[in-house]
Design a protein around this motif. Structure first.
Motif, short mmCIF file in Angstrom:
data_model
loop_
_atom_site.label_atom_id
_atom_site.label_comp_id
_atom_site.label_asym_id
_atom_site.label_seq_id
_atom_site.Cartn_x
_atom_site.Cartn_y
_atom_site.Cartn_z
N VAL A 1 0.84 -1.21 0.00
CA VAL A 1 0.00 0.00 0.00
C VAL A 1 0.87 1.25 0.00
O VAL A 1 0.67 2.18 -0.81
CB VAL A 1 -0.96 -0.01 1.21
N ARG A 2 1.85 1.32 0.90
CA ARG A 2 2.71 2.50 0.97
C ARG A 2 3.53 2.67 -0.31
O ARG A 2 3.69 3.79 -0.80
CB ARG A 2 3.64 2.40 2.19
N THR A 3 4.03 1.55 -0.83
CA THR A 3 4.84 1.62 -2.05
C THR A 3 4.02 2.15 -3.21
O THR A 3 4.46 3.06 -3.95
CB THR A 3 5.42 0.24 -2.39
N MET A 4 2.84 1.61 -3.40
CA MET A 4 2.02 2.04 -4.55
C MET A 4 1.49 3.45 -4.37
O MET A 4 1.35 4.18 -5.35
CB MET A 4 0.90 1.03 -4.79
N HIS B 1 11.79 -4.46 -3.05
CA HIS B 1 11.70 -4.60 -1.60
C HIS B 1 10.33 -5.14 -1.19
O HIS B 1 10.23 -6.04 -0.34
CB HIS B 1 11.95 -3.24 -0.93
N CYS B 2 9.30 -4.60 -1.81
CA CYS B 2 7.94 -5.05 -1.50
C CYS B 2 7.76 -6.52 -1.88
O CYS B 2 7.22 -7.32 -1.12
CB CYS B 2 6.93 -4.18 -2.26
N ASN B 3 8.24 -6.89 -3.07
CA ASN B 3 8.01 -8.24 -3.59
C ASN B 3 8.94 -9.30 -2.98
O ASN B 3 8.80 -10.48 -3.28
CB ASN B 3 8.13 -8.23 -5.11
N LEU C 1 4.47 -10.49 1.51
CA LEU C 1 4.05 -11.14 0.28
C LEU C 1 3.93 -12.65 0.48
O LEU C 1 2.96 -13.27 0.04
CB LEU C 1 5.03 -10.84 -0.86
N GLN C 2 4.91 -13.23 1.16
CA GLN C 2 4.84 -14.67 1.42
C GLN C 2 3.61 -15.02 2.26
O GLN C 2 2.95 -16.03 2.03
CB GLN C 2 6.12 -15.13 2.12
N ALA D 1 -3.69 -17.05 0.68
CA ALA D 1 -4.52 -17.35 -0.49
C ALA D 1 -4.60 -18.85 -0.73
O ALA D 1 -5.68 -19.39 -1.03
CB ALA D 1 -3.96 -16.64 -1.72
N ARG D 2 -3.48 -19.53 -0.58
CA ARG D 2 -3.47 -20.99 -0.77
C ARG D 2 -4.31 -21.69 0.30
O ARG D 2 -5.01 -22.67 0.01
CB ARG D 2 -2.03 -21.54 -0.70
N GLU D 3 -4.23 -21.18 1.51
CA GLU D 3 -4.90 -21.82 2.64
C GLU D 3 -6.32 -21.31 2.86
O GLU D 3 -6.98 -21.72 3.82
CB GLU D 3 -4.05 -21.62 3.91
N LYS D 4 -6.75 -20.39 1.97
CA LYS D 4 -8.11 -19.83 2.04
C LYS D 4 -8.42 -19.24 3.42
O LYS D 4 -9.42 -19.56 4.07
CB LYS D 4 -9.15 -20.89 1.67
N ARG D 5 -7.51 -18.36 3.87
CA ARG D 5 -7.69 -17.68 5.15
C ARG D 5 -7.33 -16.21 4.98
O ARG D 5 -6.80 -15.79 3.94
CB ARG D 5 -6.80 -18.30 6.22
N THR D 6 -7.63 -15.42 5.98
CA THR D 6 -7.31 -13.99 5.96
C THR D 6 -5.84 -13.81 6.31
O THR D 6 -5.38 -14.33 7.33
CB THR D 6 -8.18 -13.22 6.97
N PRO D 7 -5.07 -13.08 5.50
CA PRO D 7 -3.67 -12.89 5.82
C PRO D 7 -3.47 -11.99 7.04
O PRO D 7 -4.29 -11.12 7.32
CB PRO D 7 -3.10 -12.21 4.57
N VAL D 8 -2.40 -12.24 7.75
CA VAL D 8 -2.02 -11.41 8.89
C VAL D 8 -0.69 -10.75 8.53
O VAL D 8 0.38 -11.36 8.63
CB VAL D 8 -1.89 -12.23 10.18
N PHE D 9 -0.74 -9.50 8.08
CA PHE D 9 0.45 -8.80 7.63
C PHE D 9 1.17 -8.16 8.81
O PHE D 9 0.55 -7.57 9.69
CB PHE D 9 0.09 -7.75 6.60
N SER D 10 2.50 -8.27 8.80
CA SER D 10 3.31 -7.70 9.87
C SER D 10 4.00 -6.41 9.46
O SER D 10 4.55 -5.70 10.30
CB SER D 10 4.37 -8.72 10.31
N GLY D 11 4.00 -6.10 8.17
CA GLY D 11 4.65 -4.87 7.70
C GLY D 11 6.14 -5.03 7.51
O GLY D 11 6.86 -4.04 7.50
N ASN D 12 6.59 -6.28 7.30
CA ASN D 12 8.02 -6.47 7.01
C ASN D 12 8.22 -7.64 6.04
O ASN D 12 7.28 -8.29 5.66
CB ASN D 12 8.83 -6.70 8.30
#
Length: 251
Positions: free
Chosen positions: A200-203, A226-228, A233-234, A240-251
Motif C-alpha cells: 500500500v505504501r509503495t504504490m 523490496h515489496c516483492n 508477500l509470502q 490465499a493458498r490456505e483460504k484464510r485472511t492474511p495477517v500482515f506484519s509490515g516487514n
C-alpha cells in the motif's frame, strides 16, 4: 484551547477539527497542533490509515483564519507547511468532508488520497474575492489534482460547487448522504488496514510520483523489489493458498 484532536484506535488514526463556532478555521496554533499530530501518526508504526474530519457542524473547514491573516499573525507560507506535510504522509489518507469547505479547507481535502463528501455540501475558494493571491504550492496542487481548467474556475473565478458537481469534476472520490459519512470513512480505513502495508505504501508513493512526473525508475524498481521480497508477500500468498485472511506484519 485544543481545536485539533487526535485519536488513535489500533491501526486507524483520526484527526478531527473541533472549532465549529469558527467554521473549523485554522489559526497558527491550530496548524502547529495539526502538524504535530501528523508527525505523531507517522511515528506510530501500528497506524495504517488516517482519517481527517471535523466535529459536527455545517462546515468541514474554512481554511486559514482570516482574522489572523488580517492581523499578520498567519501567512500563506505557514498554511503551506501544513498542506505539504499532510500531502507527504506515507500511509493512505481519507478526508471525510462532513460539511462545506472553503479556501484552504478545500486544499486540505486535495492533500488526501480519498475525499468523501456529503450531498448538500458547498465548496469554493474565496481568495480572489478578497484580492488575495492563493499560495503558490496550493495553486500547483489544484492544477496538478484537478487540471488547469477546473483550477481556474475555483481560484480565478471563485466559482461555487456542490456535492454532485464536485464528484463529477473529480474533486470528490465518493459522495454519500450526511448520516453515512462516518461509517463510509471507517469502512474504507478498515479495508485499507487489511491490505499489505508495504504494498500500500509503495504504490501510494509511486502513484504520487508518477502523477507529479518525478518518478525515478531506478528508485521505483528498488521499492518494488523490496515489496516483492517481503515476508508480507509470502504471508499473502500462503493465506490465499490456505483460504484464510492474511495477517500482515509490515516487514
Amino acid at each position: 484551547m485544543n481545536n485539533v484532536l487526535l485519536n488513535i484506535d489500533g491501526p486507524i488514526a483520526t484527526i478531527c477539527l473541533d472549532n465549529p463556532d469558527k467554521h473549523n478555521s485554522l489559526a497558527g496554533s491550530d496548524i502547529e497542533q495539526f502538524i504535530a499530530h501528523l508527525n505523531q501518526v507517522e511515528q506510530s508504526p501500528e497506524v495504517r490509515a488516517l482519517i481527517i474530519t471535523s466535529s459536527e457542524g455545517k462546515t468541514f473547514c474554512a481554511g486559514a483564519s482570516l482574522t489572523e491573516m488580517g492581523s499578520g499573525n498567519l501567512s500563506g507560507e505557514i498554511f503551506e507547511r501544513l498542506t505539504n506535510r499532510l500531502a507527504a504522509v506515507q500511509i493512505p489518507t481519507i478526508c471525510a468532508m462532513n460539511g462545506s469547505a472553503y479556501g484552504g479547507g478545500s486544499e486540505i481535502g486535495l492533500c488526501c488520497d480519498f475525499r468523501i463528501g456529503i450531498k448538500g455540501m458547498r465548496l469554493f475558494v474565496p481568495a480572489s474575492r478578497f484580492g488575495l493571491c492563493y499560495p503558490l504550492n496550493g495553486i500547483q496542487r489544484y492544477v496538478h489534482k484537478l487540471g488547469p481548467d477546473t483550477a481556474k474556475r475555483l481560484l480565478i473565478a471563485s466559482e461555487e460547487f456542490h456535492g454532485e458537481s464536485l464528484l463529477a469534476l473529480g474533486y470528490l472520490t465518493h459522495l454519500v448522504e450526511p448520516e453515512e459519512i462516518n461509517e463510509k470513512a471507517r469502512s474504507m480505513a478498515e479495508g485499507i488496514c487489511r491490505l499489505g502495508p508495504i504494498a500500500v505504501r509503495t504504490m501510494k508513493t509511486l502513484c504520487d510520483q508518477a502523477a507529479a512526473g518525478i518518478l525515478d525508475q531506478e528508485a521505483a524498481t528498488l521499492m518494488i523489489n523490496h515489496c516483492n521480497q517481503s515476508n508480507d508477500l509470502q504471508e499473502g500468498l500462503a493465506a490465499a493458498r490456505e483460504k484464510r485472511t492474511p495477517v500482515f506484519s509490515g516487514n
